[in-house]
Design an enzyme around this catalytic site. Sequence first.
Site, mmCIF file in Angstrom:
data_model
loop_
_atom_site.group_PDB
_atom_site.id
_atom_site.type_symbol
_atom_site.label_atom_id
_atom_site.label_comp_id
_atom_site.label_asym_id
_atom_site.label_seq_id
_atom_site.Cartn_x
_atom_site.Cartn_y
_atom_site.Cartn_z
ATOM 1 N N ARG A 37 15.227 -19.801 -23.498
ATOM 2 C CA ARG A 37 14.477 -19.970 -22.249
ATOM 3 C C ARG A 37 13.437 -21.078 -22.357
ATOM 4 N NH1 ARG A 37 13.484 -13.804 -19.916
ATOM 5 N NH2 ARG A 37 15.703 -13.266 -19.730
ATOM 6 N N ASP A 145 3.878 -10.670 -8.006
ATOM 7 C CA ASP A 145 4.561 -10.863 -9.274
ATOM 8 C C ASP A 145 3.694 -11.756 -10.148
ATOM 9 O OD1 ASP A 145 7.528 -10.122 -10.212
ATOM 10 O OD2 ASP A 145 6.954 -11.993 -11.183
#
Length: 278
Positions: A37, A145
């Site tokens: 990632r 979030d």
Amino acid sequence: MDSTALKRTDFQRISHLVETNCGIRLPDGKRTMVEGRLRKRVKALGLQHVNDYCRMLFDQGGLDEELIHLLDSVTTNKTDFFREPRHFDFLVDHAVPDLLERGVRPLRVWSAACSSGEEPYTLAMILRDLSNGIGPFDMTIDASDISTRMLHQAMTAIYTEQVVSPVPLEMRRRYMLRSRNRVSQRVRMTPEIRSMIAFHYINLLDEGMPFSQKMDIVFCRNVLIYFSRETQARVIHKLVSSITPGGYLFLGHSESANGLQLPMKQVAPSVYRITDGL
């Protein structure tokens, strides 16, 4: 040994940094995943290797500016429309009627850890349908979030037809607009549904309450599983503190708040009713 691979010491520093800032644990078995990632971020910054990225973070003063992008890169964002559907059945059949009967107006709903928006949009469609069926009632829906990337995606309200397939057909017809380009197979939530939701950047580990007024319904599902038990307890305490007495907390089906000695009662699988204020 590959000299460009993420070093164990650097992974441990990243793991500690992530858990400290957002509570998510990254055990050693996640090192390959984290490296994969981070490579996208390495490329975006014009660096050569992931270890160059770590030097930039920890040795060259780049952490303050880069932290939010690091968290965006390593956090897991998995969600679906109508995920764990029994929760929505309980919401419509029990929670909302109970709150409305007690005169709660407006109804305040918070989708915490909303990822790319499927959960709050599901809530908006369900509550709009319910309002149309039993008579209009005021409501607010806040969604939050820790990933700015996911929040941006959620605010676009654009999804593939495959992603929205769990939504009942009649609901799709009412609340989704198909792209004029049929090849793209994309839909967008209608302005009516988009206008019902306010999106926010919120770190559940931050001190203090995220909103000036308490909520009546909070969905925080399938995020606690990434936390240590100590962090889970801290976050659940914060969530309970943000809910009005008589309000409801929905956790993921694999999560539990049992044994925490908080003022709430389990009323359905992973659904809790707040019995008193904190």
